[in-house]
Design an enzyme around this catalytic site. Structure first.
Site, PDB file in Angstrom:
ATOM      1  CG  ASP A   1      -1.794   1.315   1.092  1.00  0.00           C
ATOM      2  OD1 ASP A   1      -2.766   1.499   0.512  1.00  0.00           O
ATOM      3  OD2 ASP A   1      -1.397   2.292   2.234  1.00  0.00           O
TER       4      ASP A   1
ATOM      5  CD  GLU B   1      -3.877   1.053  -2.969  1.00  0.00           C
ATOM      6  OE1 GLU B   1      -4.968   1.168  -2.832  1.00  0.00           O
ATOM      7  OE2 GLU B   1      -2.692   1.706  -2.681  1.00  0.00           O
TER       8      GLU B   1
ATOM      9  CG  ASP C   1      -0.510   3.415   5.717  1.00  0.00           C
ATOM     10  OD1 ASP C   1      -1.788   3.840   5.116  1.00  0.00           O
ATOM     11  OD2 ASP C   1       0.255   4.362   6.017  1.00  0.00           O
TER      12      ASP C   1
END
Length: 398
Positions: A185, A269, A362
């Site tokens: 992340d 991501e 996170d």
């Protein structure tokens, strides 16, 4: 690509600057030729035709003929490759644009090693590369030069440093074979959070260096354009910026290598960084809001090296990097699957409103990314019933 610090003499540096100027001039001429083309008009000249035009131009202009024909032809070859990438439908690139002095300084040399160019080692820390018109130019021998290199590129950054890079595609990092998957992340306060609980921070300038950078920027705003004082201040700012960039690149290289060696599957991501860092100024008719805050966020994103880290991971671990849709990964509880924006109490704290799970926000998002969870706007994975949807009463007829 293996890059080394080049150490030219003052006379050699003048020759390298001429090579950069000639390459930039030829490139800009090619850009101008293609800028006049439009549908229905005869196609712009290709690489071979431009080489013939270059021969005529060198015969008419002695200052151009004084330079290296190899450098100038390679600039045309670079432009042809850039145009081919622009028209590639499967992986299109941006349209080749103008090159500016002081920003786009560099040239390329290709050919057979030992005939058109060569490299030799002088000592444990020094080597030399043969450059047309400049002779043998010394560079720092920080590691072995790849034996299968067929070309090299000489560049100068805004801080005035010269580098030589030998074009060789390195071997990928072998997978450990342990079957482990990691989620990453990316953020601003924490550059990269791993699903293992590790929090990684991209290094930047120190407090004293940031204070000096602000003083230099204020001095630059007061300096007269075109003055020697303004040039010195710009150079000092460029040196600080280069130091920050070097630290970020070094962090990305070491971090990507470590992750590629430890995990078989790497999930990140799928972020559109270019859209996320777009300016919020708007137009005069429709001005943007919170422009200064958005500009600060953009600087934080770019300073964290999001794109650089993923790009190096894809190059070092090909076919092992998977991109996951980022929707609601930071709002989903990694323990029970509840999706609620209220669970994220702050930037660093995540506390599930359903099961009470608490942890770093996170890391929680990284665990969801590692699991490959993608949720819809109502929660759930798009297949099962959403977990955060209010219960609906059935009609008596049902």
């Amino acid at each position: 690509m293996s890059r080394y610090r080049l150490i030219p003499t003052p006379a050699q540096e003048a020759v390298l600057r001429d090579h950069c100027g000639h390459a930039r001039y030829v490139w800009n001429l090619a850009v101008e030729q293609h800028s006049h083309w439009h549908p229905g008009r005869k196609s712009a000249p290709g690489y071979l035709e431009q080489c013939r035009q270059l021969t005529q131009a060198r015969a008419e202009h002695p200052w151009l003929a004084a330079g290296s024909q190899t450098v100038q032809q390679e600039a045309l070859r670079d432009f042809a490759q850039a145009m081919a990438a622009f028209f590639d439908r499967q992986n299109p690139a941006g349209r080749p644009s103008w090159r500016k002095a002081g920003r786009d300084e560099g040239f390329r040399i290709t050919g057979r090693r030992g005939q058109h160019w060569d490299v030799r080692r002088l000592s444990r820390t020094a080597g030399e590369v043969r450059v047309p018109k400049a002779g043998w130019v010394r560079f720092r021998w920080s590691r072995e030069v790849p034996p299968d290199a067929k070309s090299y590129r000489v560049t100068q950054d805004r801080a005035g440093r010269w580098h030589v890079a030998f074009a060789v595609i390195p071997q990928p990092v072998p997978a450990p074979g342990n079957g482990q998957t990691v989620g990453i992340d990316r953020g601003v306060a924490v550059s990269a959070a791993l699903s293992t609980g590790e929090l990684l921070h991209a290094p930047g300038l120190t407090g004293r260096e940031r204070a000096r950078l602000r003083r230099l920027q204020r001095k630059l705003a007061r300096a007269k354009r075109g003055s020697n004082r303004r040039g010195r201040v710009k150079h000092a700012i460029a040196r600080l910026r280069a130091r920050e960039t070097d630290r970020r690149k070094d962090w990305a290289e070491k971090t990507s290598t470590d992750i590629a060696r430890r995990f078989d599957v790497i999930r990140v991501e799928d972020l559109q960084i270019g859209n996320m860092t777009r300016s919020a100024k708007g137009t005069r008719e429709n001005p943007g809001r919170n422009v200064r805050q958005k500009a600060g966020l953009n600087r934080g994103i770019l300073r964290s090296g999001w794109g650089l880290l993923v790009r190096r991971l894809k190059e070092k671990a090909p076919a092992r990097v998977e991109k996951i849709k980022p929707h609601y990964t930071s709002q989903r509880c990694s323990a029970c699957g509840q999706v609620d924006r209220g669970s994220r109490e702050s930037q660093a704290l995540f506390r599930c409103t359903a099961c009470g799970f608490a942890g770093n926000a996170d890391v929680n998002a990284a665990i969801n990314i590692a699991a490959g969870h993608v949720v819809t706007a109502r929660g759930g994975d798009g297949i099962a019933r959403p977990v955060n949807r209010e219960p609906q009463l059935l009609l008596p007829s049902g």
